[in-house]
Design a protein around this motif. Sequence first.
Motif, PDB file in Angstrom:
ATOM      1  N   HIS A  36       1.278  -1.163   0.002  1.00  0.00           N
ATOM      2  CA  HIS A  36      -0.021  -0.231  -0.182  1.00  0.00           C
ATOM      3  C   HIS A  36       0.657   1.463   0.123  1.00  0.00           C
ATOM      4  CE1 HIS A  36      -3.847  -1.493   0.403  1.00  0.00           C
ATOM      5  NE2 HIS A  36      -3.580  -2.857   1.007  1.00  0.00           N
ATOM      6  N   GLU A  37       2.124   1.447   0.990  1.00  0.00           N
ATOM      7  CA  GLU A  37       2.641   1.793   0.765  1.00  0.00           C
ATOM      8  C   GLU A  37       3.168   2.971  -0.385  1.00  0.00           C
ATOM      9  OE1 GLU A  37       3.259   4.424   2.537  1.00  0.00           O
ATOM     10  OE2 GLU A  37       1.378   3.462   4.602  1.00  0.00           O
ATOM     11  N   GLN A  38       4.317   1.590  -1.364  1.00  0.00           N
ATOM     12  CA  GLN A  38       4.913   1.571  -2.540  1.00  0.00           C
ATOM     13  C   GLN A  38       3.592   2.565  -3.432  1.00  0.00           C
ATOM     14  OE1 GLN A  38       6.110  -1.853  -4.162  1.00  0.00           O
ATOM     15  NE2 GLN A  38       6.900  -1.044  -5.177  1.00  0.00           N
ATOM     16  N   ARG A  39       2.184   1.950  -3.308  1.00  0.00           N
ATOM     17  CA  ARG A  39       1.522   2.851  -4.467  1.00  0.00           C
ATOM     18  C   ARG A  39       1.089   3.868  -3.877  1.00  0.00           C
ATOM     19  NH1 ARG A  39      -2.757  -0.991  -3.955  1.00  0.00           N
ATOM     20  NH2 ARG A  39      -3.585  -0.146  -2.748  1.00  0.00           N
ATOM     21  N   ARG A  40       1.281   4.685  -2.464  1.00  0.00           N
ATOM     22  CA  ARG A  40       1.145   5.453  -2.358  1.00  0.00           C
ATOM     23  C   ARG A  40       1.966   6.812  -2.676  1.00  0.00           C
ATOM     24  NH1 ARG A  40      -1.820   5.540   3.321  1.00  0.00           N
ATOM     25  NH2 ARG A  40      -0.082   4.596   3.527  1.00  0.00           N
ATOM     26  N   HIS A  41       3.498   6.479  -3.205  1.00  0.00           N
ATOM     27  CA  HIS A  41       4.477   7.312  -3.124  1.00  0.00           C
ATOM     28  C   HIS A  41       4.480   7.873  -4.075  1.00  0.00           C
ATOM     29  CE1 HIS A  41       6.931   7.500   0.596  1.00  0.00           C
ATOM     30  NE2 HIS A  41       5.833   6.078   0.913  1.00  0.00           N
ATOM     31  N   TRP A  42       3.542   8.439  -4.573  1.00  0.00           N
ATOM     32  CA  TRP A  42       3.682   9.897  -6.166  1.00  0.00           C
ATOM     33  C   TRP A  42       4.133  11.157  -5.589  1.00  0.00           C
ATOM     34  CZ3 TRP A  42       0.985  13.958  -6.099  1.00  0.00           C
ATOM     35  CH2 TRP A  42       0.361  14.265  -4.885  1.00  0.00           C
ATOM     36  N   ASP A  43       4.833  11.268  -4.707  1.00  0.00           N
ATOM     37  CA  ASP A  43       5.096  12.866  -4.170  1.00  0.00           C
ATOM     38  C   ASP A  43       6.845  13.186  -4.717  1.00  0.00           C
ATOM     39  OD1 ASP A  43       6.821  11.997  -0.895  1.00  0.00           O
ATOM     40  OD2 ASP A  43       6.186  10.965  -2.641  1.00  0.00           O
ATOM     41  N   GLY A  44       7.490  12.066  -5.154  1.00  0.00           N
ATOM     42  CA  GLY A  44       8.452  12.130  -6.241  1.00  0.00           C
ATOM     43  C   GLY A  44       9.858  11.376  -5.201  1.00  0.00           C
ATOM     44  N   ARG A  45       9.749  10.748  -3.454  1.00  0.00           N
ATOM     45  CA  ARG A  45      10.383   9.632  -3.719  1.00  0.00           C
ATOM     46  C   ARG A  45      10.449   8.332  -3.933  1.00  0.00           C
ATOM     47  NH1 ARG A  45      10.137   9.775   2.651  1.00  0.00           N
ATOM     48  NH2 ARG A  45       7.651   9.464   2.184  1.00  0.00           N
ATOM     49  N   GLU A  46      12.199   7.798  -3.745  1.00  0.00           N
ATOM     50  CA  GLU A  46      11.897   6.935  -4.022  1.00  0.00           C
ATOM     51  C   GLU A  46      11.386   5.636  -3.170  1.00  0.00           C
ATOM     52  OE1 GLU A  46      12.969   5.380  -6.913  1.00  0.00           O
ATOM     53  OE2 GLU A  46      12.620   6.859  -7.900  1.00  0.00           O
ATOM     54  N   PRO A  64      21.246  19.393  -2.675  1.00  0.00           N
ATOM     55  CA  PRO A  64      20.810  20.221  -2.999  1.00  0.00           C
ATOM     56  C   PRO A  64      20.304  19.691  -4.168  1.00  0.00           C
ATOM     57  CG  PRO A  64      22.393  20.799  -1.389  1.00  0.00           C
ATOM     58  CD  PRO A  64      22.662  19.326  -1.561  1.00  0.00           C
ATOM     59  N   GLU A  65      21.477  18.932  -5.437  1.00  0.00           N
ATOM     60  CA  GLU A  65      20.409  18.845  -6.875  1.00  0.00           C
ATOM     61  C   GLU A  65      20.424  17.782  -6.899  1.00  0.00           C
ATOM     62  OE1 GLU A  65      23.892  19.128  -5.428  1.00  0.00           O
ATOM     63  OE2 GLU A  65      24.970  20.660  -6.090  1.00  0.00           O
ATOM     64  N   GLU A  66      19.817  16.703  -6.435  1.00  0.00           N
ATOM     65  CA  GLU A  66      18.850  15.757  -6.210  1.00  0.00           C
ATOM     66  C   GLU A  66      17.255  16.365  -5.563  1.00  0.00           C
ATOM     67  OE1 GLU A  66      21.166  11.530  -5.200  1.00  0.00           O
ATOM     68  OE2 GLU A  66      20.684  13.401  -3.672  1.00  0.00           O
ATOM     69  N   TYR A  67      17.264  17.882  -5.333  1.00  0.00           N
ATOM     70  CA  TYR A  67      16.170  18.036  -4.577  1.00  0.00           C
ATOM     71  C   TYR A  67      15.636  18.680  -5.414  1.00  0.00           C
ATOM     72  CZ  TYR A  67      12.876  20.961  -2.248  1.00  0.00           C
ATOM     73  OH  TYR A  67      11.536  21.847  -1.554  1.00  0.00           O
ATOM     74  N   LEU A  68      16.724  19.436  -6.569  1.00  0.00           N
ATOM     75  CA  LEU A  68      15.941  20.244  -7.407  1.00  0.00           C
ATOM     76  C   LEU A  68      15.847  19.539  -8.375  1.00  0.00           C
ATOM     77  CD1 LEU A  68      15.351  23.210  -8.343  1.00  0.00           C
ATOM     78  CD2 LEU A  68      18.114  23.245  -9.334  1.00  0.00           C
ATOM     79  N   CYS A  69      16.676  18.579  -8.570  1.00  0.00           N
ATOM     80  CA  CYS A  69      15.729  17.669  -9.924  1.00  0.00           C
ATOM     81  C   CYS A  69      14.350  17.192  -9.760  1.00  0.00           C
ATOM     82  CB  CYS A  69      16.501  16.630 -10.427  1.00  0.00           C
ATOM     83  SG  CYS A  69      18.749  17.066 -11.718  1.00  0.00           S
ATOM     84  N   ARG A  70      14.532  16.495  -8.121  1.00  0.00           N
ATOM     85  CA  ARG A  70      12.981  15.196  -7.856  1.00  0.00           C
ATOM     86  C   ARG A  70      12.025  16.573  -8.024  1.00  0.00           C
ATOM     87  NH1 ARG A  70      10.228  15.121  -3.717  1.00  0.00           N
ATOM     88  NH2 ARG A  70      12.418  16.063  -1.701  1.00  0.00           N
ATOM     89  N   ARG A  71      12.149  17.597  -7.344  1.00  0.00           N
ATOM     90  CA  ARG A  71      11.185  19.263  -7.579  1.00  0.00           C
ATOM     91  C   ARG A  71      11.205  19.762  -8.953  1.00  0.00           C
ATOM     92  NH1 ARG A  71       7.972  19.611  -4.377  1.00  0.00           N
ATOM     93  NH2 ARG A  71       7.469  21.036  -5.211  1.00  0.00           N
ATOM     94  N   GLU A  72      11.768  19.585  -9.931  1.00  0.00           N
ATOM     95  CA  GLU A  72      11.241  20.084 -10.851  1.00  0.00           C
ATOM     96  C   GLU A  72      10.464  19.068 -11.620  1.00  0.00           C
ATOM     97  OE1 GLU A  72      15.367  20.586 -12.568  1.00  0.00           O
ATOM     98  OE2 GLU A  72      15.318  23.097 -11.625  1.00  0.00           O
ATOM     99  N   THR A  73      11.141  17.206 -11.375  1.00  0.00           N
ATOM    100  CA  THR A  73       9.917  16.700 -12.179  1.00  0.00           C
ATOM    101  C   THR A  73       8.759  16.813 -11.626  1.00  0.00           C
ATOM    102  OG1 THR A  73      12.576  15.341 -12.418  1.00  0.00           O
ATOM    103  CG2 THR A  73      10.467  13.597 -12.942  1.00  0.00           C
TER     104      THR A  73
END
Length: 137
Positions: A36-46, A64-73
């Motif tokens: 269930h948790e795996q299905r709910r992770h749509w916020d960009g986190r792995e 910071p680079e990973e955060y920025l890429c994740r937010r942009e995506t």
Amino acid sequence: MEVTIHYNGQAVTVEVTLEVYEYLDRADHKTENLSHEQRRHWDGREFDEYIVATEGIGIYGETPEEYLCRRETLDELMAVLDTCTEAQRRRFLLYALDGLSFSEIAALYGCSKYSVRDSIVAVRKIFKDFFENHPHE
């Protein structure tokens, strides 16, 4: 207590102690909760990051680079969803995030399961077109 297990494609019923039964029951619940948790992770986190954070193995330090890429995506994906109609967006999110079937969504909105399917197919097509025209750099 009797427990049914699947071994080599066959269901086998075995007698186990209460302690073993409770252990197997907890393991089943944990597996179900993780799915269930795996299905709910749509916020960009792995999903792996979720396990690391909740199981206490150590917290992943995002650069910071990973955060920025994740937010942009995530922002790009949300922008694509914004191009969809409200009905398409709602139906797609119920299907993709909540795991509801076409029939369940149709029952919620009082429409046919075929219109739900058409909405989801349309959103998938929009995402496919987006990813074909904006390859990940």
